[in-house]
Design an enzyme around this catalytic site. Structure first.
Site, PDB file in Angstrom:
ATOM      1  N   PHE A 185       3.035   6.459  -4.757  1.00  0.00           N
ATOM      2  CA  PHE A 185       4.247   7.120  -5.253  1.00  0.00           C
ATOM      3  C   PHE A 185       3.914   8.276  -6.202  1.00  0.00           C
ATOM      4  O   PHE A 185       4.807   8.894  -6.768  1.00  0.00           O
ATOM      5  CB  PHE A 185       5.206   6.111  -5.884  1.00  0.00           C
ATOM      6  CG  PHE A 185       5.958   5.253  -4.867  1.00  0.00           C
ATOM      7  CD1 PHE A 185       5.901   5.526  -3.502  1.00  0.00           C
ATOM      8  CD2 PHE A 185       6.744   4.187  -5.283  1.00  0.00           C
ATOM      9  CE1 PHE A 185       6.589   4.751  -2.565  1.00  0.00           C
ATOM     10  CE2 PHE A 185       7.454   3.409  -4.360  1.00  0.00           C
ATOM     11  CZ  PHE A 185       7.366   3.685  -3.008  1.00  0.00           C
ATOM     12  N   ARG A 186       2.613   8.553  -6.403  1.00  0.00           N
ATOM     13  CA  ARG A 186       2.133   9.807  -7.018  1.00  0.00           C
ATOM     14  C   ARG A 186       2.503  10.013  -8.473  1.00  0.00           C
ATOM     15  O   ARG A 186       2.408  11.149  -8.968  1.00  0.00           O
ATOM     16  CB  ARG A 186       2.651  11.020  -6.216  1.00  0.00           C
ATOM     17  CG  ARG A 186       2.399  10.995  -4.728  1.00  0.00           C
ATOM     18  CD  ARG A 186       0.933  10.935  -4.401  1.00  0.00           C
ATOM     19  NE  ARG A 186       0.678  11.260  -2.991  1.00  0.00           N
ATOM     20  CZ  ARG A 186      -0.452  10.930  -2.372  1.00  0.00           C
ATOM     21  NH1 ARG A 186      -1.411  10.276  -3.000  1.00  0.00           N
ATOM     22  NH2 ARG A 186      -0.624  11.257  -1.116  1.00  0.00           N
ATOM     23  N   HIS A 204       0.840  -1.202   0.000  1.00  0.00           N
ATOM     24  CA  HIS A 204       0.000   0.000   0.000  1.00  0.00           C
ATOM     25  C   HIS A 204       0.874   1.252   0.000  1.00  0.00           C
ATOM     26  O   HIS A 204       1.196   1.814   1.044  1.00  0.00           O
ATOM     27  CB  HIS A 204      -0.918  -0.013   1.240  1.00  0.00           C
ATOM     28  CG  HIS A 204      -2.028   0.978   1.163  1.00  0.00           C
ATOM     29  ND1 HIS A 204      -3.265   0.768   1.732  1.00  0.00           N
ATOM     30  CD2 HIS A 204      -2.110   2.213   0.595  1.00  0.00           C
ATOM     31  CE1 HIS A 204      -4.053   1.799   1.522  1.00  0.00           C
ATOM     32  NE2 HIS A 204      -3.360   2.699   0.832  1.00  0.00           N
ATOM     33  N   ASN A 242      -4.735   6.119  -7.293  1.00  0.00           N
ATOM     34  CA  ASN A 242      -5.259   7.492  -7.273  1.00  0.00           C
ATOM     35  C   ASN A 242      -4.209   8.502  -7.722  1.00  0.00           C
ATOM     36  O   ASN A 242      -4.012   9.546  -7.122  1.00  0.00           O
ATOM     37  CB  ASN A 242      -5.841   7.862  -5.893  1.00  0.00           C
ATOM     38  CG  ASN A 242      -4.835   7.778  -4.766  1.00  0.00           C
ATOM     39  OD1 ASN A 242      -3.805   7.136  -4.893  1.00  0.00           O
ATOM     40  ND2 ASN A 242      -5.133   8.430  -3.654  1.00  0.00           N
ATOM     41  N   HIS A 262       2.563  14.136   1.062  1.00  0.00           N
ATOM     42  CA  HIS A 262       2.151  15.476   0.646  1.00  0.00           C
ATOM     43  C   HIS A 262       3.272  16.390   1.111  1.00  0.00           C
ATOM     44  O   HIS A 262       3.922  16.115   2.124  1.00  0.00           O
ATOM     45  CB  HIS A 262       0.828  15.884   1.304  1.00  0.00           C
ATOM     46  CG  HIS A 262      -0.315  14.963   0.977  1.00  0.00           C
ATOM     47  ND1 HIS A 262      -0.979  15.003  -0.230  1.00  0.00           N
ATOM     48  CD2 HIS A 262      -0.911  13.980   1.696  1.00  0.00           C
ATOM     49  CE1 HIS A 262      -1.935  14.080  -0.239  1.00  0.00           C
ATOM     50  NE2 HIS A 262      -1.912  13.445   0.911  1.00  0.00           N
ATOM     51  N   GLU A 277     -14.444   8.983  -0.295  1.00  0.00           N
ATOM     52  CA  GLU A 277     -13.414   9.867  -0.837  1.00  0.00           C
ATOM     53  C   GLU A 277     -12.348  10.087   0.241  1.00  0.00           C
ATOM     54  O   GLU A 277     -12.649  10.261   1.415  1.00  0.00           O
ATOM     55  CB  GLU A 277     -14.034  11.213  -1.250  1.00  0.00           C
ATOM     56  CG  GLU A 277     -13.044  12.292  -1.650  1.00  0.00           C
ATOM     57  CD  GLU A 277     -12.043  11.880  -2.744  1.00  0.00           C
ATOM     58  OE1 GLU A 277     -12.256  10.850  -3.411  1.00  0.00           O
ATOM     59  OE2 GLU A 277     -11.032  12.578  -2.898  1.00  0.00           O
ATOM     60  N   HIS A 305      -5.741  -0.515   5.819  1.00  0.00           N
ATOM     61  CA  HIS A 305      -5.524   0.350   7.000  1.00  0.00           C
ATOM     62  C   HIS A 305      -6.623   0.338   8.070  1.00  0.00           C
ATOM     63  O   HIS A 305      -7.288   1.338   8.289  1.00  0.00           O
ATOM     64  CB  HIS A 305      -5.251   1.784   6.556  1.00  0.00           C
ATOM     65  CG  HIS A 305      -6.106   2.316   5.434  1.00  0.00           C
ATOM     66  ND1 HIS A 305      -7.471   2.195   5.407  1.00  0.00           N
ATOM     67  CD2 HIS A 305      -5.756   2.973   4.303  1.00  0.00           C
ATOM     68  CE1 HIS A 305      -7.925   2.745   4.299  1.00  0.00           C
ATOM     69  NE2 HIS A 305      -6.907   3.228   3.613  1.00  0.00           N
ATOM     70  N   ASP A 358       0.637   2.621   3.688  1.00  0.00           N
ATOM     71  CA  ASP A 358      -0.163   3.729   3.155  1.00  0.00           C
ATOM     72  C   ASP A 358       0.721   4.972   3.026  1.00  0.00           C
ATOM     73  O   ASP A 358       0.302   6.080   3.364  1.00  0.00           O
ATOM     74  CB  ASP A 358      -1.387   4.010   4.032  1.00  0.00           C
ATOM     75  CG  ASP A 358      -2.393   4.916   3.347  1.00  0.00           C
ATOM     76  OD1 ASP A 358      -2.196   5.240   2.165  1.00  0.00           O
ATOM     77  OD2 ASP A 358      -3.372   5.303   4.003  1.00  0.00           O
TER      78      ASP A 358
HETATM   79  O1  DOR Z   1      -4.709   9.485   4.330  1.00  0.00           O
HETATM   80  C1  DOR Z   1      -4.832   9.012   3.221  1.00  0.00           C
HETATM   81  N1  DOR Z   1      -4.159   9.501   2.154  1.00  0.00           N
HETATM   82  N2  DOR Z   1      -5.694   7.993   3.035  1.00  0.00           N
HETATM   83  C2  DOR Z   1      -5.988   7.536   1.809  1.00  0.00           C
HETATM   84  O2  DOR Z   1      -6.796   6.642   1.704  1.00  0.00           O
HETATM   85  C3  DOR Z   1      -5.411   8.172   0.596  1.00  0.00           C
HETATM   86  C4  DOR Z   1      -4.132   8.789   0.918  1.00  0.00           C
HETATM   87  C5  DOR Z   1      -3.579   9.683  -0.189  1.00  0.00           C
HETATM   88  O3  DOR Z   1      -3.578   9.259  -1.338  1.00  0.00           O
HETATM   89  O4  DOR Z   1      -3.087  10.768   0.117  1.00  0.00           O
END
Ligand code: DOR
Length: 422
Positions: free
Chosen positions: A57-58, A54, A88, A289, A142, A219, A285
């Site tokens: 890596f964006r 999980h 995502n 950011h 979401e 998670h 996870d």
């Molecule tokens: O805190 C989170 N950030 N939970 C998620 O399910 C997605 C993730 C994200 O992609 O930033």
């Protein structure tokens, strides 16, 4: 033949052993071996490289936060040698073409072996995506990135899983129970996406639909969640954040994650279940950011935190302190995720397996500092925590990281897919 020697975790115990490696694969395990190329780690500990099922890596599309190079660099330095990346990204990895493009984009940047999740919104997606992804992801609520499906479609999606060979990871929070509000603190975030209503409800519903055992719960955050899953036969993961931190942490928006950090009693219950070996998988996870993005007001800050570089060091540090058994750690971070997600060759040091190895020296205790980490995020929720970082990481026999730096870059490969059935 190449030989790596040390105290290896082999068949459930640490033993002084030599691993003989050819073409990146462990070919022979013996007390001593001759070889042309030798690494003798003495009494240091050789563990299987971690398998993190999980990570975010964006890449593509959100590369100011992370890209596949930096994310997988952080993984390699932290002893994680296989990752499964979440869908995502931008564009969402939700179609065969987008998965093919994503694979082409990230392969030249990969510092560890990897696989991809396909994002699922409807039942048709399951068969359609099977040849292109290692596993599926369904976001019930979401969280970040705008990829939530509708809970009403989930029973239909679950029904199609028996026709395919891949697992489905579910982000199990039921958004119909959320209580949106302006949030300023971690307890506010917990109230807005309550444990009882959000996660408990979602998991009770999920279990009542009798899904196949290929459903994996992402998670897990709460005691009610644990109770809902008891005896249900689904696999479940916990993150280092939900195991080690709670909503009383002095982290502000840096502790904002989905599902939220919960009250201390939830963390304690989760830790107990994990330490007793009742949680199948430890996954990070890893959701980077940037500092600027997390520096917004609590309400506006995006949810998520970087964890891929610190999970093995933190948990191995706890093993050395006697707070966690090595068996539980290796099972949850290596063997079980590899087995559940069909990642052949991964997750254990055995003849025939890939020589993915994290080398630890129990004497090398240090403190986690953001400045030493490699994620683009530039911060960690575990600043100042004690940890033991790997001395070295091998990926299929290649020394890819040493002394907390990348040694050889871009050695990562797409993990072969288990056969499609669709
Ligand atoms: O805190 C989170 N950030 N939970 C998620 O399910 C997605 C993730 C994200 O992609 O930033």
């Amino acid at each position: 033949m190449m030989v790596i020697q040390g105290r290896a975790y082999y068949r459930g115990a640490l033993r002084g052993l030599a691993l003989g490696i050819e073409d990146g694969v462990i070919r022979v395990v013996k007390k001593t071996l001759r070889g042309d190329e030798r690494y003798d780690f003495g009494d240091r500990i050789l563990l299987p490289g971690g398998v993190d099922v999980h990570v975010h890596f964006r890449d593509p599309g959100l590369t100011q936060k992370e890209d596949f190079f930096t994310g997988s660099e952080a993984a390699a330095v932290g002893g994680i040698t296989s990752v499964l990346d979440m869908p995502n990204t931008q564009p969402h990895a939700t179609s065969p073409d987008r998965l093919k493009e994503k694979r082409a984009t990230v392969t030249p940047k990969a510092n560890v072996d990897f696989g991809l999740f396909g994002g699922v919104l409807q039942r048709e997606d399951i068969a359609r995506l099977e040849p292109y992804c290692h596993a599926y992801k369904f976001y019930w609520a979401e969280s970040f990135g705008g990829l939530a499906g509708s809970g009403e479609d989930l029973p239909g999606i679950l029904g199609t899983l028996r026709d395919v060979s891949r697992p489905l990871t579910v982000h199990a929070e039921d958004p119909t129970t959320f209580r949106p509000r302006t949030e300023e603190t971690l307890p506010d975030h917990h109230e807005a996406r309550g444990a009882e209503a959000g996660e408990g409800n979602a998991l009770r519903k999920l279990v009542s639909w009798h899904p196949s055992d290929r459903v994996h719960v992402a998670h897990l955050s709460s005691r009610v969640g644990l109770e809902a899953l008891r005896g249900a036969g689904l696999s479940v993961e916990a993150t280092p954040m939900h195991l080690l931190l709670d909503m009383t942490a002095d982290l502000g928006s840096h502790g904002k994650v989905n599902p939220p950090l919960r009250p201390p009693a939830d963390r304690e219950a989760l830790w107990k279940a994990f330490a007793e070996g009742q949680v199948d998988v430890l996954a990070t996870d890893h959701a980077p950011h940037t500092r600027e993005e997390k520096g917004e007001t609590f309400d506006n800050a995006p949810p998520g935190a970087p964890n891929v570089e610190t999970v093995y060091p933190l948990m191995f540090g706890l093993v050395q302190r006697g707070d966690l058994s090595l068996d539980v750690l290796v099972r949850a971070l290596c063997r079980r995720p590899a087995a559940l997600f069909g990642l052949r060759g991964k997750g254990s040091l055995e003849v025939g397996m890939d020589a993915d190895i994290a080398v630890f020296d129990p004497r090398e205790r240090s403190r986690i500092r953001s400045r030493d980490l490699h994620s683009k995020a530039g911060w960690t929720p575990f600043e100042g925590w004690e940890a033991i970082f790997p001395t070295a990481t091998f990926l299929r026999g290649t020394l890819v990281a040493e002394a907390r730096e990348l040694e050889e870059d871009r050695q990562g490969r797409w993990i072969p897919l288990a056969a499609s059935t669709a």
